[in-house]
Design a protein around this motif. Structure first.
Motif, PDB file in Angstrom:
ATOM      1  N   ASN A  81     -23.520  -0.106  10.102  1.00 14.79           N
ATOM      2  CA  ASN A  81     -24.572  -0.810   9.367  1.00 14.79           C
ATOM      3  C   ASN A  81     -24.085  -2.166   8.873  1.00 14.79           C
ATOM      4  OD1 ASN A  81     -26.546   1.197   9.599  1.00 14.79           O
ATOM      5  ND2 ASN A  81     -25.797   2.284   7.796  1.00 14.79           N
ATOM      6  N   LEU A  82     -22.832  -2.222   8.458  1.00 14.89           N
ATOM      7  CA  LEU A  82     -22.266  -3.477   7.975  1.00 14.89           C
ATOM      8  C   LEU A  82     -22.303  -4.543   9.070  1.00 14.89           C
ATOM      9  CD1 LEU A  82     -20.678  -4.796   5.546  1.00 14.89           C
ATOM     10  CD2 LEU A  82     -18.609  -4.214   6.840  1.00 14.89           C
ATOM     11  N   PHE A  83     -21.895  -4.164  10.264  1.00 17.69           N
ATOM     12  CA  PHE A  83     -21.887  -5.137  11.359  1.00 17.69           C
ATOM     13  C   PHE A  83     -23.300  -5.501  11.800  1.00 17.69           C
ATOM     14  CE2 PHE A  83     -21.688  -6.423  15.825  1.00 17.69           C
ATOM     15  CZ  PHE A  83     -20.780  -7.469  15.724  1.00 17.69           C
ATOM     16  N   ARG A  84     -24.192  -4.516  11.836  1.00  9.33           N
ATOM     17  CA  ARG A  84     -25.583  -4.818  12.216  1.00  9.33           C
ATOM     18  C   ARG A  84     -26.214  -5.794  11.226  1.00  9.33           C
ATOM     19  NH1 ARG A  84     -25.981   0.735  13.333  1.00  9.33           N
ATOM     20  NH2 ARG A  84     -27.174   1.079  11.430  1.00  9.33           N
ATOM     21  N   ASN A  85     -25.958  -5.598   9.949  1.00  4.80           N
ATOM     22  CA  ASN A  85     -26.510  -6.502   8.941  1.00  4.80           C
ATOM     23  C   ASN A  85     -25.922  -7.902   9.083  1.00  4.80           C
ATOM     24  OD1 ASN A  85     -28.079  -4.460   7.861  1.00  4.80           O
ATOM     25  ND2 ASN A  85     -26.569  -3.895   6.302  1.00  4.80           N
ATOM     26  N   TYR A  86     -24.628  -7.965   9.373  1.00  5.67           N
ATOM     27  CA  TYR A  86     -23.985  -9.261   9.611  1.00  5.67           C
ATOM     28  C   TYR A  86     -24.628  -9.970  10.799  1.00  5.67           C
ATOM     29  CZ  TYR A  86     -20.553 -12.356  11.796  1.00  5.67           C
ATOM     30  OH  TYR A  86     -19.945 -13.412  12.427  1.00  5.67           O
ATOM     31  N   SER A  87     -24.835  -9.236  11.892  1.00  3.73           N
ATOM     32  CA  SER A  87     -25.448  -9.823  13.082  1.00  3.73           C
ATOM     33  C   SER A  87     -26.871 -10.294  12.795  1.00  3.73           C
ATOM     34  CB  SER A  87     -25.453  -8.805  14.225  1.00  3.73           C
ATOM     35  OG  SER A  87     -24.131  -8.453  14.599  1.00  3.73           O
ATOM     36  N   ALA A  88     -27.603  -9.498  12.032  1.00  2.00           N
ATOM     37  CA  ALA A  88     -28.983  -9.861  11.707  1.00  2.00           C
ATOM     38  C   ALA A  88     -29.031 -11.141  10.876  1.00  2.00           C
ATOM     39  CB  ALA A  88     -29.667  -8.719  10.965  1.00  2.00           C
ATOM     40  N   ARG A  89     -28.105 -11.285   9.938  1.00  2.00           N
ATOM     41  CA  ARG A  89     -28.065 -12.520   9.131  1.00  2.00           C
ATOM     42  C   ARG A  89     -27.728 -13.723   9.995  1.00  2.00           C
ATOM     43  NH1 ARG A  89     -25.201  -9.085   5.679  1.00  2.00           N
ATOM     44  NH2 ARG A  89     -23.229 -10.096   6.254  1.00  2.00           N
ATOM     45  N   MET A  90     -26.810 -13.559  10.942  1.00  6.73           N
ATOM     46  CA  MET A  90     -26.447 -14.657  11.817  1.00  6.73           C
ATOM     47  C   MET A  90     -27.619 -15.049  12.711  1.00  6.73           C
ATOM     48  SD  MET A  90     -23.901 -16.643  12.188  1.00  6.73           S
ATOM     49  CE  MET A  90     -22.514 -15.740  11.491  1.00  6.73           C
ATOM     50  N   VAL A  91     -28.326 -14.056  13.208  1.00  6.91           N
ATOM     51  CA  VAL A  91     -29.503 -14.312  14.039  1.00  6.91           C
ATOM     52  C   VAL A  91     -30.565 -15.066  13.252  1.00  6.91           C
ATOM     53  CG1 VAL A  91     -31.510 -13.141  15.043  1.00  6.91           C
ATOM     54  CG2 VAL A  91     -29.201 -12.471  15.731  1.00  6.91           C
ATOM     55  N   ARG A 242     -21.076 -26.929  13.642  1.00  5.23           N
ATOM     56  CA  ARG A 242     -20.692 -26.030  12.550  1.00  5.23           C
ATOM     57  C   ARG A 242     -19.552 -25.153  13.041  1.00  5.23           C
ATOM     58  NH1 ARG A 242     -24.652 -23.089   8.563  1.00  5.23           N
ATOM     59  NH2 ARG A 242     -23.430 -21.342   7.762  1.00  5.23           N
ATOM     60  N   LEU A 243     -18.552 -24.963  12.203  1.00  9.28           N
ATOM     61  CA  LEU A 243     -17.425 -24.088  12.527  1.00  9.28           C
ATOM     62  C   LEU A 243     -16.982 -23.417  11.236  1.00  9.28           C
ATOM     63  CD1 LEU A 243     -15.177 -22.962  14.336  1.00  9.28           C
ATOM     64  CD2 LEU A 243     -13.928 -25.099  14.001  1.00  9.28           C
ATOM     65  N   GLU A 244     -17.002 -22.073  11.219  1.00  9.24           N
ATOM     66  CA  GLU A 244     -16.693 -21.368   9.982  1.00  9.24           C
ATOM     67  C   GLU A 244     -16.041 -20.028  10.259  1.00  9.24           C
ATOM     68  OE1 GLU A 244     -20.213 -20.244   7.835  1.00  9.24           O
ATOM     69  OE2 GLU A 244     -21.277 -19.637   9.653  1.00  9.24           O
ATOM     70  N   GLU A 245     -15.281 -19.562   9.275  1.00 13.75           N
ATOM     71  CA  GLU A 245     -14.772 -18.199   9.295  1.00 13.75           C
ATOM     72  C   GLU A 245     -15.879 -17.267   8.812  1.00 13.75           C
ATOM     73  OE1 GLU A 245     -11.239 -17.830   6.969  1.00 13.75           O
ATOM     74  OE2 GLU A 245      -9.966 -18.798   8.468  1.00 13.75           O
ATOM     75  N   THR A 246     -16.048 -16.140   9.481  1.00 19.34           N
ATOM     76  CA  THR A 246     -17.080 -15.180   9.104  1.00 19.34           C
ATOM     77  C   THR A 246     -16.483 -13.781   9.077  1.00 19.34           C
ATOM     78  OG1 THR A 246     -17.803 -14.753  11.390  1.00 19.34           O
ATOM     79  CG2 THR A 246     -18.833 -16.606  10.236  1.00 19.34           C
ATOM     80  N   TYR A 247     -17.289 -12.835   8.587  1.00 18.93           N
ATOM     81  CA  TYR A 247     -16.906 -11.415   8.574  1.00 18.93           C
ATOM     82  C   TYR A 247     -15.570 -11.229   7.869  1.00 18.93           C
ATOM     83  CZ  TYR A 247     -18.149  -6.761  10.319  1.00 18.93           C
ATOM     84  OH  TYR A 247     -18.563  -5.453  10.431  1.00 18.93           O
ATOM     85  N   ALA A 253     -16.964 -18.574  13.979  1.00 24.20           N
ATOM     86  CA  ALA A 253     -18.275 -18.817  14.576  1.00 24.20           C
ATOM     87  C   ALA A 253     -18.455 -20.320  14.739  1.00 24.20           C
ATOM     88  CB  ALA A 253     -19.383 -18.242  13.706  1.00 24.20           C
ATOM     89  N   ILE A 254     -18.888 -20.737  15.912  1.00 27.04           N
ATOM     90  CA  ILE A 254     -19.046 -22.159  16.191  1.00 27.04           C
ATOM     91  C   ILE A 254     -20.428 -22.425  16.773  1.00 27.04           C
ATOM     92  CG2 ILE A 254     -17.972 -21.953  18.491  1.00 27.04           C
ATOM     93  CD1 ILE A 254     -16.778 -24.772  18.000  1.00 27.04           C
ATOM     94  N   ASP A 255     -21.093 -23.449  16.246  1.00 26.82           N
ATOM     95  CA  ASP A 255     -22.341 -23.974  16.807  1.00 26.82           C
ATOM     96  C   ASP A 255     -21.998 -25.316  17.438  1.00 26.82           C
ATOM     97  OD1 ASP A 255     -23.151 -21.952  15.109  1.00 26.82           O
ATOM     98  OD2 ASP A 255     -24.647 -23.146  14.050  1.00 26.82           O
ATOM     99  N   ALA A 256     -22.482 -25.557  18.649  1.00 28.12           N
ATOM    100  CA  ALA A 256     -22.210 -26.810  19.324  1.00 28.12           C
ATOM    101  C   ALA A 256     -23.412 -27.208  20.169  1.00 28.12           C
ATOM    102  CB  ALA A 256     -20.957 -26.696  20.192  1.00 28.12           C
ATOM    103  N   VAL A 257     -23.441 -28.484  20.558  1.00 24.39           N
ATOM    104  CA  VAL A 257     -24.524 -28.989  21.389  1.00 24.39           C
ATOM    105  C   VAL A 257     -23.914 -29.903  22.447  1.00 24.39           C
ATOM    106  CG1 VAL A 257     -24.984 -31.005  19.910  1.00 24.39           C
ATOM    107  CG2 VAL A 257     -26.829 -30.046  21.329  1.00 24.39           C
TER     108      VAL A 257
END
Length: 392
Positions: A81-91, A242-247, A253-257
């Motif tokens: 559940n912890l990981f699913r909630n983390y994934s849902a927040r990221m989504v 964006r580049l950040e430490e997560t979990y 986690a990295i966002d790029a274009v």
């Protein structure tokens, strides 16, 4: 003078090996139907090399031919559940921040498709997943008609779909030539593309800084610190948004274009120097930790304590292999039903459901990943099991 190696990310020729491990099981996501088969699992050696220019770390002895990713491979975290909630927040962040409502989304290394399912449930239009180890039956039926899965690695030939988001989670660390892989993706997206690229990888700083040696596994041939991850994306033709430490610091986690034309790609010297400092003392500090754990296990065994462990994933394989753990640990608990009743690669430890502990109560439970402690304590309380928990 030690031998120098060319970095596969930046091309610097001063890479040097700073840590070695022998005979690790080559696949942590494949469990076996018998103890004998598990003990006979293929093995490979690890020699971690560090690049002083970009802070990239890689296994010099990695042999891709030893690996066979198929539907038997399962290292999903979505049963938590912890990981699913983390994934849902990221989504939710991705869909809202990048206006992905109605957009097509693509995932490289989709596993069972759970992340794609979350994206479409949050508003994305259609989802396309690529993975030679894709597993059927992991997503619901409500949006099944909007999901397409291809049991193949992603290539430029698959890039005909114009996507608002291209995601890849816990795949990049399995790629032996990460710059070439990202360059392939950049070519596939084409000129003028505004596709958001989102990657998650294990955070190499956790290994170096916190001595999380159990995260060194054979199939992870590439290890990314923050400066190394930013550098390889820039070098491949992306702008880092964006580049950040997560979990709890376990992932990056990295966002790029995509961008057209050259850009400044070298990492900041101070960031690289910080990683280099951790690398310099890593082997000595780690050997002390391994020795400490070996002594603890010997003492627990001598005291006659019954020991179980929780989590039949990468950390479990690393722990029991690097410490040479045998019957000191009686079993390994995992909440993933597809792992239960099977055996851990290399050591052959049986993997059991939490309910197994009701009639086989341990005196001590080793927890391989402390982020799940509250979740595990709650499950043990439901089962009426009291035991001492020790974090690995």
């Amino acid at each position: 003078m030690s031998e120098a190696f060319v970095c596969p990310v930046c091309g610097d020729d001063r890479g040097h090996v700073f840590f070695r491990l022998r005979a690790l099981p080559v696949l942590i996501g494949v469990l076996y139907d018998s103890e004998a088969a598990a003990r006979s699992a293929p093995r490979g050696d690890v020699s971690l090399a560090f690049c002083p220019r970009c802070a990239f770390i890689w296994n010099k002895q990695f042999q891709p031919g030893l690996l066979d990713y198929s539907e038997r491979y399962d290292n999903s975290l979505h049963h938590s559940n912890l990981f699913r909630n983390y994934s849902a927040r990221m989504v939710q962040r991705l869909v809202e921040h990048y206006h992905l409502a109605g957009a097509t989304v693509v995932e490289i290394g989709c596993g069972g498709g759970q992340f794609l399912e979350l994206l479409c449930e949050a508003g994305a239009g259609r989802g396309y997943g690529y993975d030679p180890a894709y597993r059927e039956g992991c997503v619901g039926t409500a949006i099944a008609d909007r999901l397409t899965f291809v049991r193949e690695p992603f290539t430029e030939d698959h890039a005909r779909v114009r996507a608002g988001l291209l995601a890849s989670r816990y795949v990049f660390e399995h790629i032996p030539r990460p710059l070439e892989f990202l360059q392939m993706i950049r070519r596939a997206l084409g000129e003028g593309s505004d596709t958001i690229v989102y990657f998650e990888v294990p955070n190499a700083a956790l290994i170096l800084r916190d001595l999380s040696v159990w995260d060194i596994i054979y199939e992870h041939c590439s290890y990314f610190s923050a400066p190394a991850l930013a550098r390889v994306f820039r070098a491949a033709g992306f702008r880092v948004l964006r580049l950040e430490e997560t979990y709890d610091g376990q992932f990056l986690a990295i966002d790029a274009v995509p961008v057209d034309g050259p850009q400044l790609i070298d990492a900041r010297a101070a960031e690289v120097a910080e990683v280099a400092e951790d690398v310099a003392g890593f082997d000595q500090r780690l050997r002390r930790r391994l020795g400490h754990w070996r002594e603890r296990l010997d003492e627990m065994r001598a005291d006659g304590r019954r020991i179980a462990a929780w989590g039949a994933g990468a950390k479990a394989v690393g722990f029991v292999t690097q410490l040479g753990v045998g019957h000191e640990i009686e079993c390994i608990v995992d909440i993933n039903p597809s792992k239960q009743g099977r055996y851990l690669p290399g050591s052959g430890h049986p993997v059991v459901a939490p309910e197994h502990l009701i009639h086989n109560r341990p005196d001590l439970l080793i927890l391989f990943n402390p982020i799940y402690r509250k979740e595990i304590e709650a499950r043990l309380a439901e089962l009426g099991i009291e035991t001492m928990i020790v974090e690995a």
